[in-house]
Design a protein around this motif. Sequence first.
Motif, PDB file in Angstrom:
ATOM      1  N   ALA A   1      -0.191 113.240 -27.121  1.00 25.80           N
ATOM      2  CA  ALA A   1      -1.529 112.764 -27.471  1.00 25.80           C
ATOM      3  C   ALA A   1      -1.644 111.254 -27.272  1.00 25.80           C
ATOM      4  N   GLU A   2      -0.634 110.538 -27.746  1.00 27.58           N
ATOM      5  CA  GLU A   2      -0.706 109.076 -27.637  1.00 27.58           C
ATOM      6  C   GLU A   2      -0.554 108.618 -26.186  1.00 27.58           C
ATOM      7  N   VAL A   3       0.378 109.240 -25.464  1.00 26.29           N
ATOM      8  CA  VAL A   3       0.647 108.804 -24.084  1.00 26.29           C
ATOM      9  C   VAL A   3      -0.563 109.051 -23.176  1.00 26.29           C
ATOM     10  N   THR A   4      -1.263 110.144 -23.407  1.00 29.07           N
ATOM     11  CA  THR A   4      -2.334 110.528 -22.477  1.00 29.07           C
ATOM     12  C   THR A   4      -3.734 110.154 -22.982  1.00 29.07           C
ATOM     13  N   ALA A   5      -3.787 109.417 -24.087  1.00 29.10           N
ATOM     14  CA  ALA A   5      -5.112 109.029 -24.609  1.00 29.10           C
ATOM     15  C   ALA A   5      -5.780 108.036 -23.655  1.00 29.10           C
ATOM     16  N   PRO A   6      -7.067 108.191 -23.413  1.00 27.71           N
ATOM     17  CA  PRO A   6      -7.755 107.205 -22.581  1.00 27.71           C
ATOM     18  C   PRO A   6      -7.682 105.833 -23.245  1.00 27.71           C
ATOM     19  N   GLY A   7      -7.644 104.786 -22.436  1.00 29.02           N
ATOM     20  CA  GLY A   7      -7.602 103.443 -22.986  1.00 29.02           C
ATOM     21  C   GLY A   7      -8.921 103.096 -23.665  1.00 29.02           C
ATOM     22  N   PRO A   8      -8.900 102.081 -24.514  1.00 33.32           N
ATOM     23  CA  PRO A   8     -10.139 101.679 -25.194  1.00 33.32           C
ATOM     24  C   PRO A   8     -11.105 101.023 -24.207  1.00 33.32           C
ATOM     25  N   GLY A   9     -12.378 101.150 -24.464  1.00 32.09           N
ATOM     26  CA  GLY A   9     -13.370 100.480 -23.626  1.00 32.09           C
ATOM     27  C   GLY A   9     -13.346  98.987 -23.880  1.00 32.09           C
ATOM     28  N   VAL A  10     -13.319  98.210 -22.812  1.00 31.24           N
ATOM     29  CA  VAL A  10     -13.292  96.745 -22.925  1.00 31.24           C
ATOM     30  C   VAL A  10     -14.557  96.200 -22.271  1.00 31.24           C
ATOM     31  N   PRO A  11     -15.365  95.442 -23.023  1.00 31.23           N
ATOM     32  CA  PRO A  11     -16.590  94.896 -22.428  1.00 31.23           C
ATOM     33  C   PRO A  11     -16.287  93.975 -21.247  1.00 31.23           C
ATOM     34  N   ILE A  12     -17.136  94.079 -20.215  1.00 25.86           N
ATOM     35  CA  ILE A  12     -17.041  93.171 -19.060  1.00 25.86           C
ATOM     36  C   ILE A  12     -18.334  92.344 -19.076  1.00 25.86           C
ATOM     37  N   GLY A  13     -18.205  91.062 -19.428  1.00 24.43           N
ATOM     38  CA  GLY A  13     -19.409  90.243 -19.533  1.00 24.43           C
ATOM     39  C   GLY A  13     -20.422  90.957 -20.408  1.00 24.43           C
ATOM     40  N   ASP A  14     -21.680  90.897 -19.971  1.00 21.66           N
ATOM     41  CA  ASP A  14     -22.706  91.606 -20.745  1.00 21.66           C
ATOM     42  C   ASP A  14     -23.257  92.797 -19.976  1.00 21.66           C
ATOM     43  N   TRP A  15     -22.531  93.204 -18.928  1.00 21.40           N
ATOM     44  CA  TRP A  15     -23.112  94.241 -18.076  1.00 21.40           C
ATOM     45  C   TRP A  15     -22.397  95.579 -18.093  1.00 21.40           C
ATOM     46  N   GLY A  16     -21.164  95.654 -18.604  1.00 22.16           N
ATOM     47  CA  GLY A  16     -20.483  96.947 -18.502  1.00 22.16           C
ATOM     48  C   GLY A  16     -19.255  97.042 -19.383  1.00 22.16           C
ATOM     49  N   VAL A  17     -18.545  98.116 -19.186  1.00 27.77           N
ATOM     50  CA  VAL A  17     -17.318  98.400 -19.949  1.00 27.77           C
ATOM     51  C   VAL A  17     -16.300  98.977 -18.981  1.00 27.77           C
ATOM     52  N   ARG A  18     -15.051  98.559 -19.131  1.00 32.71           N
ATOM     53  CA  ARG A  18     -13.973  99.166 -18.325  1.00 32.71           C
ATOM     54  C   ARG A  18     -12.969  99.819 -19.260  1.00 32.71           C
ATOM     55  N   ARG A  19     -12.399 100.910 -18.777  1.00 28.02           N
ATOM     56  CA  ARG A  19     -11.326 101.573 -19.534  1.00 28.02           C
ATOM     57  C   ARG A  19     -10.403 102.286 -18.557  1.00 28.02           C
ATOM     58  N   ARG A  20      -9.218 102.547 -19.042  1.00 28.83           N
ATOM     59  CA  ARG A  20      -8.225 103.254 -18.212  1.00 28.83           C
ATOM     60  C   ARG A  20      -8.283 104.741 -18.525  1.00 28.83           C
ATOM     61  N   ALA A  21      -8.258 105.551 -17.477  1.00 25.89           N
ATOM     62  CA  ALA A  21      -8.164 107.005 -17.655  1.00 25.89           C
ATOM     63  C   ALA A  21      -6.829 107.458 -17.047  1.00 25.89           C
ATOM     64  N   PRO A  22      -5.983 108.151 -17.816  1.00 34.97           N
ATOM     65  CA  PRO A  22      -4.667 108.548 -17.296  1.00 34.97           C
ATOM     66  C   PRO A  22      -4.783 109.574 -16.173  1.00 34.97           C
ATOM     67  N   LYS A  23      -3.950 109.445 -15.177  1.00 33.68           N
ATOM     68  CA  LYS A  23      -3.903 110.378 -14.045  1.00 33.68           C
ATOM     69  C   LYS A  23      -2.441 110.671 -13.703  1.00 33.68           C
ATOM     70  N   PRO A  24      -2.145 111.862 -13.224  1.00 33.14           N
ATOM     71  CA  PRO A  24      -0.754 112.148 -12.830  1.00 33.14           C
ATOM     72  C   PRO A  24      -0.362 111.337 -11.594  1.00 33.14           C
TER      73      PRO A  24
END
Lengths: 92, 432
Positions: B91-114
Amino acid sequence: MLTGLDRAAVTESVKRVVIAESRLSLQPSDIADHEPLSGEMLRVNSLGFVGMLVLLEDELDIVLPDDLFVGRSFHTVQDLIEVVLAGAEVSR
Amino acid sequence: MSEHIDDILASARAAVAAAPPTGDPAYARYCHELAALLAEHWPTVLKANADDVAHAEQRGLPPVLLDRLRLTDAHLDQLRRLTATVHAELAEVTAPGPGVPIGDWGVRRRAPKPLGVVFMVFEARPTVTVEGALLPVAVGNAVLLRGGKEIARTNAALAAVAREALEAAGLPAHLVTVLDDPDRRQLRALLKRPDAVDVLVPRGSPSLIDYCRGASSIPVIASGGGVNHVYVHRSADLTLAAEAALDSKLPEPTACNTAELMLVDESVAAGFVAEVVAAAERDGRPVTVRLDARVPRPEGEGEGHCWRVEALQEHDFGREFLDATIGVYPVAGLDEAVAHIRRYGSAHTEGVIAADTAVAEEFTRRVDAAAIVVNGSLRLHDGPTLGLGSEISISTGRMHVRGPVTLGALITHSWVVEARGTLRSSVPAPRS
Protein backbone atom coordinates in the motif's frame (compact mmCIF):
# COMPACT_ATOMS: atom_id res chain seq x y z
CA MET A 1 43.79 -30.21 -34.47
CA LEU A 2 44.00 -26.85 -32.78
CA THR A 3 47.05 -24.71 -33.34
CA GLY A 4 49.42 -23.47 -30.65
CA LEU A 5 47.84 -20.04 -30.95
CA ASP A 6 44.44 -21.53 -30.18
CA ARG A 7 45.79 -23.24 -27.09
CA ALA A 8 47.31 -19.98 -25.93
CA ALA A 9 44.03 -18.18 -26.50
CA VAL A 10 42.07 -20.84 -24.64
CA THR A 11 44.55 -20.76 -21.76
CA GLU A 12 44.33 -16.99 -21.51
CA SER A 13 40.51 -17.00 -21.67
CA VAL A 14 40.10 -19.81 -19.16
CA LYS A 15 42.39 -18.05 -16.72
CA ARG A 16 40.56 -14.76 -17.18
CA VAL A 17 37.24 -16.46 -16.51
CA VAL A 18 38.38 -18.38 -13.42
CA ILE A 19 39.87 -15.16 -12.06
CA ALA A 20 36.53 -13.40 -12.50
CA GLU A 21 34.64 -16.36 -11.07
CA SER A 22 36.92 -16.39 -8.01
CA ARG A 23 36.51 -12.62 -7.58
CA LEU A 24 40.22 -11.99 -7.72
CA SER A 25 42.05 -8.91 -8.92
CA LEU A 26 44.81 -10.71 -10.82
CA GLN A 27 46.11 -11.09 -14.36
CA PRO A 28 46.00 -14.41 -16.27
CA SER A 29 49.78 -14.53 -16.08
CA ASP A 30 49.50 -14.65 -12.27
CA ILE A 31 47.72 -18.02 -12.44
CA ALA A 32 49.74 -21.21 -12.87
CA ASP A 33 48.36 -23.97 -15.06
CA HIS A 34 48.47 -26.38 -12.12
CA GLU A 35 46.59 -24.02 -9.78
CA PRO A 36 43.71 -25.91 -8.09
CA LEU A 37 40.27 -24.72 -9.22
CA SER A 38 39.08 -24.90 -5.63
CA GLY A 39 41.93 -24.06 -3.35
CA GLU A 40 43.63 -21.25 -1.54
CA MET A 41 43.55 -18.94 -4.54
CA LEU A 42 40.76 -19.97 -6.92
CA ARG A 43 37.16 -20.68 -5.92
CA VAL A 44 35.37 -22.21 -8.89
CA ASN A 45 32.33 -24.43 -8.60
CA SER A 46 30.02 -26.04 -11.08
CA LEU A 47 27.06 -23.78 -10.28
CA GLY A 48 28.97 -20.97 -11.92
CA PHE A 49 29.45 -22.86 -15.16
CA VAL A 50 26.68 -21.18 -17.13
CA GLY A 51 28.35 -17.81 -16.77
CA MET A 52 31.76 -19.28 -17.46
CA LEU A 53 30.56 -21.12 -20.57
CA VAL A 54 28.91 -18.10 -22.16
CA LEU A 55 31.94 -15.94 -21.40
CA LEU A 56 34.30 -18.51 -22.90
CA GLU A 57 32.11 -18.98 -25.97
CA ASP A 58 32.05 -15.24 -26.58
CA GLU A 59 35.74 -14.72 -25.95
CA LEU A 60 36.81 -17.63 -28.14
CA ASP A 61 34.01 -17.38 -30.70
CA ILE A 62 33.14 -21.05 -30.30
CA VAL A 63 30.10 -23.09 -29.27
CA LEU A 64 30.77 -25.51 -26.45
CA PRO A 65 28.63 -28.62 -25.83
CA ASP A 66 26.00 -28.26 -23.09
CA ASP A 67 27.32 -31.31 -21.31
CA LEU A 68 30.92 -30.13 -21.43
CA PHE A 69 31.42 -30.42 -17.70
CA VAL A 70 29.10 -33.36 -17.05
CA GLY A 71 30.73 -36.54 -15.82
CA ARG A 72 34.22 -35.09 -15.93
CA SER A 73 36.47 -34.49 -13.04
CA PHE A 74 38.83 -31.58 -13.11
CA HIS A 75 40.85 -30.16 -10.31
CA THR A 76 43.23 -27.68 -11.85
CA VAL A 77 43.18 -24.85 -14.36
CA GLN A 78 45.00 -27.17 -16.77
CA ASP A 79 42.13 -29.70 -16.54
CA LEU A 80 39.66 -26.97 -17.44
CA ILE A 81 41.80 -25.81 -20.36
CA GLU A 82 41.91 -29.35 -21.72
CA VAL A 83 38.14 -29.78 -21.35
CA VAL A 84 37.47 -26.54 -23.19
CA LEU A 85 39.99 -27.41 -25.92
CA ALA A 86 38.33 -30.79 -26.38
CA GLY A 87 34.88 -29.19 -26.41
CA ALA A 88 35.96 -26.60 -28.94
CA GLU A 89 37.38 -29.31 -31.17
CA VAL A 90 34.18 -31.36 -31.02
CA SER A 91 32.10 -28.32 -31.91
CA ARG A 92 34.08 -27.66 -35.11
CA MET B 1 14.04 -20.68 -31.52
CA SER B 2 13.52 -16.99 -32.45
CA GLU B 3 9.80 -17.57 -33.00
CA HIS B 4 9.53 -19.19 -29.59
CA ILE B 5 11.34 -16.25 -27.98
CA ASP B 6 9.11 -13.81 -29.80
CA ASP B 7 6.09 -15.66 -28.41
CA ILE B 8 7.47 -15.56 -24.86
CA LEU B 9 8.23 -11.86 -25.08
CA ALA B 10 4.89 -11.03 -26.69
CA SER B 11 3.02 -12.94 -23.98
CA ALA B 12 4.92 -11.16 -21.21
CA ARG B 13 4.33 -7.75 -22.79
CA ALA B 14 0.65 -8.51 -23.30
CA ALA B 15 0.37 -9.56 -19.66
CA VAL B 16 1.80 -6.22 -18.49
CA ALA B 17 -0.68 -4.39 -20.72
CA ALA B 18 -3.61 -6.51 -19.53
CA ALA B 19 -2.69 -6.35 -15.85
CA PRO B 20 -4.46 -3.85 -13.60
CA PRO B 21 -2.58 -0.70 -12.59
CA THR B 22 0.13 -0.88 -9.96
CA GLY B 23 -1.54 -0.67 -6.57
CA ASP B 24 -4.66 -2.55 -7.58
CA PRO B 25 -6.02 -4.88 -4.85
CA ALA B 26 -5.40 -7.85 -7.18
CA TYR B 27 -1.68 -7.68 -6.34
CA ALA B 28 -2.37 -7.97 -2.62
CA ARG B 29 -4.60 -10.96 -3.40
CA TYR B 30 -1.75 -12.46 -5.40
CA CYS B 31 0.57 -12.30 -2.37
CA HIS B 32 -2.07 -14.02 -0.28
CA GLU B 33 -2.79 -16.69 -2.90
CA LEU B 34 0.88 -17.36 -3.51
CA ALA B 35 1.50 -18.00 0.18
CA ALA B 36 -1.54 -20.28 0.47
CA LEU B 37 -0.77 -22.24 -2.69
CA LEU B 38 2.90 -22.65 -1.83
CA ALA B 39 1.79 -24.29 1.40
CA GLU B 40 -0.82 -26.42 -0.36
CA HIS B 41 1.54 -27.65 -3.07
CA TRP B 42 4.69 -27.80 -0.97
CA PRO B 43 4.80 -31.63 -0.96
CA THR B 44 4.78 -31.56 -4.77
CA VAL B 45 7.50 -28.89 -4.81
CA LEU B 46 9.61 -30.90 -2.37
CA LYS B 47 9.20 -34.04 -4.50
CA ALA B 48 10.39 -32.20 -7.59
CA ASN B 49 13.22 -30.70 -5.59
CA ALA B 50 14.25 -34.12 -4.27
CA ASP B 51 14.48 -35.33 -7.87
CA ASP B 52 16.70 -32.36 -8.75
CA VAL B 53 18.94 -32.95 -5.74
CA ALA B 54 19.20 -36.68 -6.49
CA HIS B 55 20.10 -35.95 -10.09
CA ALA B 56 22.71 -33.41 -9.01
CA GLU B 57 24.12 -35.90 -6.52
CA GLN B 58 24.45 -38.48 -9.27
CA ARG B 59 26.38 -35.91 -11.29
CA GLY B 60 28.81 -35.56 -8.42
CA LEU B 61 27.91 -32.14 -7.06
CA PRO B 62 29.59 -31.66 -3.66
CA PRO B 63 27.44 -31.47 -0.49
CA VAL B 64 27.87 -27.71 -0.04
CA LEU B 65 26.39 -27.11 -3.50
CA LEU B 66 23.66 -29.69 -3.01
CA ASP B 67 22.61 -27.68 0.04
CA ARG B 68 22.06 -24.67 -2.20
CA LEU B 69 19.65 -26.67 -4.34
CA ARG B 70 17.75 -28.31 -1.50
CA LEU B 71 14.41 -26.97 -0.23
CA THR B 72 13.12 -27.70 3.26
CA ASP B 73 10.08 -26.75 5.31
CA ALA B 74 12.14 -23.90 6.72
CA HIS B 75 12.23 -22.40 3.22
CA LEU B 76 8.44 -22.56 3.05
CA ASP B 77 8.21 -20.63 6.31
CA GLN B 78 10.71 -18.10 5.00
CA LEU B 79 8.81 -17.65 1.72
CA ARG B 80 5.46 -17.30 3.46
CA ARG B 81 6.95 -14.62 5.69
CA LEU B 82 8.24 -12.85 2.59
CA THR B 83 4.83 -12.86 0.93
CA ALA B 84 3.31 -11.45 4.12
CA THR B 85 5.94 -8.71 4.29
CA VAL B 86 5.51 -7.77 0.65
CA HIS B 87 1.74 -7.72 1.14
CA ALA B 88 2.17 -5.34 4.08
CA GLU B 89 4.49 -3.03 2.12
CA LEU B 90 2.38 -2.77 -1.02
CA ALA B 91 0.00 0.00 0.00
CA GLU B 92 2.72 2.46 0.95
CA VAL B 93 5.04 1.62 -1.96
CA THR B 94 2.34 1.93 -4.62
CA ALA B 95 0.47 4.94 -3.22
CA PRO B 96 0.24 7.84 -5.66
CA GLY B 97 2.42 10.78 -4.68
CA PRO B 98 0.85 13.85 -3.09
CA GLY B 99 -0.33 16.64 -5.36
CA VAL B 100 2.15 19.53 -5.45
CA PRO B 101 0.95 22.95 -6.63
CA ILE B 102 2.72 24.37 -9.69
CA GLY B 103 2.53 28.16 -9.52
CA ASP B 104 -1.11 29.13 -9.57
CA TRP B 105 -2.08 27.10 -12.59
CA GLY B 106 -1.86 23.39 -11.80
CA VAL B 107 -0.84 20.43 -9.70
CA ARG B 108 1.73 17.70 -10.35
CA ARG B 109 1.88 14.27 -8.77
CA ARG B 110 3.63 10.99 -9.33
CA ALA B 111 1.66 7.92 -10.39
CA PRO B 112 3.47 4.57 -9.91
CA LYS B 113 4.02 2.44 -13.02
CA PRO B 114 5.72 -0.94 -13.48
CA LEU B 115 9.15 -1.13 -15.09
CA GLY B 116 7.60 -3.54 -17.60
CA VAL B 117 9.15 -6.88 -18.52
CA VAL B 118 11.84 -7.95 -16.04
CA PHE B 119 14.27 -10.70 -17.02
CA MET B 120 15.86 -12.44 -14.04
CA VAL B 121 18.81 -14.71 -14.68
CA PHE B 122 20.05 -16.73 -11.77
CA GLU B 123 21.64 -20.00 -10.81
CA ALA B 124 20.63 -22.78 -8.55
CA ARG B 125 18.75 -21.28 -5.62
CA PRO B 126 15.08 -22.27 -5.81
CA THR B 127 14.01 -19.56 -3.33
CA VAL B 128 15.09 -16.98 -5.90
CA THR B 129 12.44 -18.37 -8.25
CA VAL B 130 9.75 -17.49 -5.73
CA GLU B 131 11.30 -14.12 -4.92
CA GLY B 132 11.35 -13.37 -8.63
CA ALA B 133 7.74 -14.46 -9.04
CA LEU B 134 6.74 -12.29 -6.10
CA LEU B 135 8.45 -8.92 -5.78
CA PRO B 136 8.48 -7.67 -9.40
CA VAL B 137 5.00 -9.04 -10.06
CA ALA B 138 3.48 -7.56 -6.89
CA VAL B 139 4.06 -4.09 -8.34
CA GLY B 140 2.75 -4.89 -11.82
CA ASN B 141 5.75 -6.18 -13.77
CA ALA B 142 5.91 -9.31 -15.89
CA VAL B 143 8.89 -11.47 -15.09
CA LEU B 144 10.89 -13.99 -17.08
CA LEU B 145 12.79 -16.33 -14.78
CA ARG B 146 15.77 -18.28 -16.04
CA GLY B 147 17.23 -20.44 -13.30
CA GLY B 148 19.92 -23.08 -13.46
CA LYS B 149 19.07 -26.37 -15.09
CA GLU B 150 20.08 -28.08 -11.83
CA ILE B 151 16.72 -26.94 -10.40
CA ALA B 152 14.61 -27.36 -13.54
CA ARG B 153 12.07 -29.70 -11.94
CA THR B 154 11.73 -27.53 -8.85
CA ASN B 155 11.25 -24.45 -10.99
CA ALA B 156 8.57 -26.17 -13.07
CA ALA B 157 6.66 -27.00 -9.88
CA LEU B 158 7.06 -23.46 -8.55
CA ALA B 159 5.98 -22.02 -11.90
CA ALA B 160 2.74 -24.00 -11.70
CA VAL B 161 2.11 -22.59 -8.22
CA ALA B 162 2.77 -19.01 -9.35
CA ARG B 163 0.48 -19.37 -12.37
CA GLU B 164 -2.30 -20.77 -10.20
CA ALA B 165 -1.86 -17.89 -7.73
CA LEU B 166 -2.02 -15.33 -10.55
CA GLU B 167 -5.22 -16.82 -11.91
CA ALA B 168 -6.77 -17.02 -8.44
CA ALA B 169 -5.94 -13.36 -7.91
CA GLY B 170 -7.45 -12.36 -11.26
CA LEU B 171 -4.11 -11.46 -12.84
CA PRO B 172 -2.77 -12.52 -16.26
CA ALA B 173 -0.97 -15.86 -16.00
CA HIS B 174 1.90 -14.68 -18.19
CA LEU B 175 3.05 -12.19 -15.59
CA VAL B 176 5.31 -15.09 -14.55
CA THR B 177 7.17 -17.17 -17.11
CA VAL B 178 9.72 -19.73 -16.03
CA LEU B 179 12.03 -20.41 -18.95
CA ASP B 180 12.64 -24.12 -19.17
CA ASP B 181 15.04 -24.22 -22.10
CA PRO B 182 18.59 -24.64 -20.78
CA ASP B 183 20.05 -23.75 -24.19
CA ARG B 184 22.42 -20.84 -23.78
CA ARG B 185 21.34 -19.57 -27.19
CA GLN B 186 18.01 -18.64 -25.64
CA LEU B 187 19.81 -16.62 -22.96
CA ARG B 188 21.92 -14.84 -25.57
CA ALA B 189 18.89 -14.15 -27.74
CA LEU B 190 16.92 -12.62 -24.87
CA LEU B 191 19.86 -10.45 -23.87
CA LYS B 192 19.75 -8.98 -27.37
CA ARG B 193 16.16 -7.80 -27.02
CA PRO B 194 16.23 -4.36 -25.38
CA ASP B 195 13.14 -3.64 -27.47
CA ALA B 196 11.16 -6.24 -25.53
CA VAL B 197 12.87 -6.54 -22.13
CA ASP B 198 12.91 -3.47 -19.89
CA VAL B 199 15.30 -4.51 -17.17
CA LEU B 200 17.72 -7.34 -16.54
CA VAL B 201 18.34 -8.65 -13.02
CA PRO B 202 21.18 -11.18 -12.92
CA ARG B 203 21.82 -12.95 -9.64
CA GLY B 204 24.52 -15.51 -9.35
CA SER B 205 28.13 -16.14 -10.14
CA PRO B 206 30.49 -13.29 -11.06
CA SER B 207 30.91 -14.70 -14.58
CA LEU B 208 27.17 -14.67 -15.15
CA ILE B 209 26.80 -11.09 -13.94
CA ASP B 210 29.83 -9.95 -15.94
CA TYR B 211 28.41 -11.58 -19.02
CA CYS B 212 25.00 -9.97 -18.61
CA ARG B 213 26.57 -6.57 -18.08
CA GLY B 214 28.85 -6.89 -21.08
CA ALA B 215 26.64 -8.67 -23.57
CA SER B 216 23.43 -6.71 -23.26
CA SER B 217 22.26 -3.16 -23.72
CA ILE B 218 19.23 -3.85 -21.51
CA PRO B 219 19.48 -1.80 -18.29
CA VAL B 220 20.92 -4.03 -15.59
CA ILE B 221 20.21 -4.06 -11.88
CA ALA B 222 23.06 -6.15 -10.51
CA SER B 223 25.22 -6.71 -7.53
CA GLY B 224 28.88 -6.55 -8.42
CA GLY B 225 29.75 -8.87 -5.57
CA GLY B 226 30.90 -7.85 -2.15
CA VAL B 227 34.60 -7.17 -1.81
CA ASN B 228 33.96 -5.36 1.45
CA HIS B 229 36.32 -3.85 4.01
CA VAL B 230 36.15 -2.49 7.52
CA TYR B 231 38.61 0.20 8.55
CA VAL B 232 39.51 0.05 12.26
CA HIS B 233 40.86 3.37 13.48
CA ARG B 234 43.21 3.53 16.47
CA SER B 235 40.46 5.29 18.45
CA ALA B 236 38.13 2.28 18.04
CA ASP B 237 36.78 0.15 20.85
CA LEU B 238 38.66 -3.01 19.83
CA THR B 239 36.11 -5.28 21.47
CA LEU B 240 33.41 -3.75 19.31
CA ALA B 241 35.71 -3.93 16.27
CA ALA B 242 36.30 -7.65 16.84
CA GLU B 243 32.61 -8.38 17.34
CA ALA B 244 31.73 -6.35 14.25
CA ALA B 245 34.33 -8.26 12.25
CA LEU B 246 32.98 -11.64 13.31
CA ASP B 247 29.34 -10.65 12.88
CA SER B 248 30.17 -9.20 9.47
CA LYS B 249 31.45 -12.58 8.33
CA LEU B 250 30.53 -15.70 10.25
CA PRO B 251 26.71 -16.03 10.20
CA GLU B 252 26.59 -16.09 6.38
CA PRO B 253 30.12 -16.24 4.95
CA THR B 254 29.06 -16.39 1.29
CA ALA B 255 26.64 -13.44 1.41
CA CYS B 256 27.48 -10.31 -0.55
CA ASN B 257 27.45 -8.03 2.50
CA THR B 258 30.12 -9.83 4.50
CA ALA B 259 33.51 -8.40 5.45
CA GLU B 260 36.59 -9.75 3.68
CA LEU B 261 39.47 -7.58 4.81
CA MET B 262 39.93 -5.58 8.00
CA LEU B 263 42.15 -2.57 7.41
CA VAL B 264 43.52 -1.84 10.87
CA ASP B 265 45.68 1.03 12.08
CA GLU B 266 49.18 -0.40 12.65
CA SER B 267 49.33 0.66 16.27
CA VAL B 268 46.27 -1.42 17.25
CA ALA B 269 46.50 -4.31 14.78
CA ALA B 270 47.95 -6.84 17.25
CA GLY B 271 45.41 -5.86 19.89
CA PHE B 272 42.60 -6.19 17.37
CA VAL B 273 43.66 -9.69 16.33
CA ALA B 274 43.90 -10.72 19.99
CA GLU B 275 40.33 -9.51 20.52
CA VAL B 276 39.10 -11.39 17.43
CA VAL B 277 40.56 -14.73 18.48
CA ALA B 278 39.43 -14.23 22.09
CA ALA B 279 35.86 -13.53 20.96
CA ALA B 280 35.91 -16.52 18.59
CA GLU B 281 37.29 -18.75 21.34
CA ARG B 282 34.78 -17.53 23.92
CA ASP B 283 31.77 -18.42 21.78
CA GLY B 284 33.25 -21.35 19.87
CA ARG B 285 32.95 -19.58 16.53
CA PRO B 286 35.30 -21.16 13.96
CA VAL B 287 37.21 -18.52 12.00
CA THR B 288 40.37 -18.30 9.94
CA VAL B 289 42.35 -15.08 10.18
CA ARG B 290 44.60 -14.35 7.25
CA LEU B 291 47.21 -12.13 8.78
CA ASP B 292 49.75 -9.82 7.21
CA ALA B 293 53.31 -10.75 8.15
CA ARG B 294 53.87 -7.39 9.88
CA VAL B 295 51.32 -8.22 12.59
CA PRO B 296 52.52 -10.56 15.38
CA ARG B 297 50.60 -13.85 15.43
CA PRO B 298 48.32 -14.22 18.46
CA GLU B 299 49.49 -16.23 21.44
CA GLY B 300 48.23 -19.76 22.00
CA GLU B 301 48.02 -20.66 18.32
CA GLY B 302 47.77 -24.38 17.66
CA GLU B 303 45.61 -27.42 18.10
CA GLY B 304 42.41 -27.31 20.10
CA HIS B 305 41.25 -23.85 19.05
CA CYS B 306 38.30 -22.92 16.87
CA TRP B 307 40.43 -20.25 15.19
CA ARG B 308 43.51 -20.51 13.09
CA VAL B 309 45.90 -18.11 11.46
CA GLU B 310 47.16 -18.19 7.90
CA ALA B 311 49.40 -15.83 5.97
CA LEU B 312 47.65 -13.04 4.07
CA GLN B 313 48.80 -13.02 0.44
CA GLU B 314 48.73 -10.22 -2.07
CA HIS B 315 46.22 -12.14 -4.16
CA ASP B 316 43.81 -11.90 -1.23
CA PHE B 317 43.37 -8.20 -1.93
CA GLY B 318 40.12 -7.62 -3.80
CA ARG B 319 38.79 -11.13 -3.26
CA GLU B 320 35.78 -12.66 -1.58
CA PHE B 321 36.86 -15.60 0.54
CA LEU B 322 33.35 -17.14 0.48
CA ASP B 323 34.07 -18.98 3.73
CA ALA B 324 34.72 -18.14 7.38
CA THR B 325 37.94 -16.27 6.62
CA ILE B 326 38.79 -12.67 7.47
CA GLY B 327 41.92 -10.91 6.30
CA VAL B 328 43.76 -8.43 8.53
CA TYR B 329 46.00 -5.85 6.92
CA PRO B 330 47.69 -3.05 8.85
CA VAL B 331 47.48 0.47 7.43
CA ALA B 332 49.19 3.72 8.34
CA GLY B 333 45.87 5.50 8.70
CA LEU B 334 42.69 6.64 7.01
CA ASP B 335 44.43 7.73 3.79
CA GLU B 336 45.90 4.27 3.16
CA ALA B 337 42.64 2.57 4.08
CA VAL B 338 40.66 4.74 1.67
CA ALA B 339 43.24 4.19 -1.09
CA HIS B 340 43.03 0.42 -0.60
CA ILE B 341 39.23 0.45 -0.71
CA ARG B 342 39.21 2.59 -3.84
CA ARG B 343 41.59 0.19 -5.56
CA TYR B 344 40.14 -3.15 -4.49
CA GLY B 345 36.59 -2.57 -3.24
CA SER B 346 33.48 -3.42 -5.23
CA ALA B 347 31.50 -0.42 -3.90
CA HIS B 348 29.05 -2.75 -2.18
CA THR B 349 29.38 -2.31 1.61
CA GLU B 350 32.22 -0.62 3.48
CA GLY B 351 32.58 0.06 7.17
CA VAL B 352 34.52 2.05 9.72
CA ILE B 353 34.99 1.44 13.43
CA ALA B 354 36.14 4.58 15.21
CA ALA B 355 35.35 6.38 18.45
CA ASP B 356 36.68 9.56 16.84
CA THR B 357 33.59 10.89 15.09
CA ALA B 358 35.66 13.13 12.81
CA VAL B 359 37.42 10.05 11.43
CA ALA B 360 34.14 8.25 10.84
CA GLU B 361 32.73 11.32 9.11
CA GLU B 362 35.81 11.68 6.92
CA PHE B 363 35.56 7.98 5.99
CA THR B 364 31.95 8.32 4.90
CA ARG B 365 32.84 11.45 2.91
CA ARG B 366 35.70 9.84 1.00
CA VAL B 367 34.53 6.25 0.50
CA ASP B 368 31.92 5.52 -2.15
CA ALA B 369 29.79 2.38 -1.76
CA ALA B 370 26.16 1.35 -1.85
CA ALA B 371 26.22 1.40 1.96
CA ILE B 372 28.74 2.64 4.50
CA VAL B 373 28.30 1.31 8.03
CA VAL B 374 29.72 3.28 10.94
CA ASN B 375 30.52 1.34 14.13
CA GLY B 376 28.53 -1.78 13.31
CA SER B 377 28.26 -4.97 11.30
CA LEU B 378 28.36 -4.84 7.50
CA ARG B 379 25.49 -7.33 7.49
CA LEU B 380 23.17 -4.56 8.60
CA HIS B 381 23.12 -3.68 4.89
CA ASP B 382 19.93 -5.31 3.71
CA GLY B 383 16.52 -3.90 2.95
CA PRO B 384 14.43 -5.29 5.81
CA THR B 385 17.11 -4.63 8.44
CA LEU B 386 17.51 -1.02 7.32
CA GLY B 387 13.76 -0.54 7.36
CA LEU B 388 13.72 -0.06 3.60
CA GLY B 389 11.51 -3.08 2.92
CA SER B 390 11.77 -6.45 1.19
CA GLU B 391 14.57 -6.73 -1.33
CA ILE B 392 15.27 -8.88 -4.34
CA SER B 393 19.00 -8.12 -4.39
CA ILE B 394 21.51 -5.44 -3.44
CA SER B 395 22.60 -3.25 -6.32
CA THR B 396 26.06 -1.83 -6.78
CA GLY B 397 24.99 0.08 -9.87
CA ARG B 398 24.96 3.85 -9.83
CA MET B 399 21.77 4.46 -11.78
CA HIS B 400 18.14 3.98 -10.79
CA VAL B 401 18.83 2.02 -7.60
CA ARG B 402 21.80 1.56 -5.33
CA GLY B 403 21.75 -0.71 -2.30
CA PRO B 404 18.69 -2.82 -1.46
CA VAL B 405 16.49 -3.42 -4.53
CA THR B 406 13.13 -3.06 -2.85
CA LEU B 407 9.59 -2.97 -4.23
CA GLY B 408 9.99 0.78 -4.70
CA ALA B 409 12.98 0.16 -6.97
CA LEU B 410 10.91 -2.15 -9.19
CA ILE B 411 8.55 0.60 -10.25
CA THR B 412 8.93 3.85 -12.10
CA HIS B 413 6.36 6.63 -12.29
CA SER B 414 4.48 8.95 -14.57
CA TRP B 415 4.23 12.64 -13.77
CA VAL B 416 0.54 13.42 -13.81
CA VAL B 417 0.01 17.12 -14.52
CA GLU B 418 -3.38 18.55 -13.62
CA ALA B 419 -3.24 21.58 -15.93
CA ARG B 420 -6.78 22.86 -15.54
CA GLY B 421 -6.85 24.15 -19.11
CA THR B 422 -3.50 25.92 -18.91
CA LEU B 423 -1.58 26.48 -22.14
CA ARG B 424 2.22 26.70 -22.19
CA SER B 425 2.13 30.11 -23.82
CA SER B 426 0.20 31.49 -20.87
CA VAL B 427 2.75 30.34 -18.25
CA PRO B 428 5.41 32.95 -17.40
CA ALA B 429 8.93 31.84 -18.32
CA PRO B 430 10.93 30.66 -15.29
CA ARG B 431 13.54 33.17 -14.10
CA SER B 432 17.04 32.08 -15.09
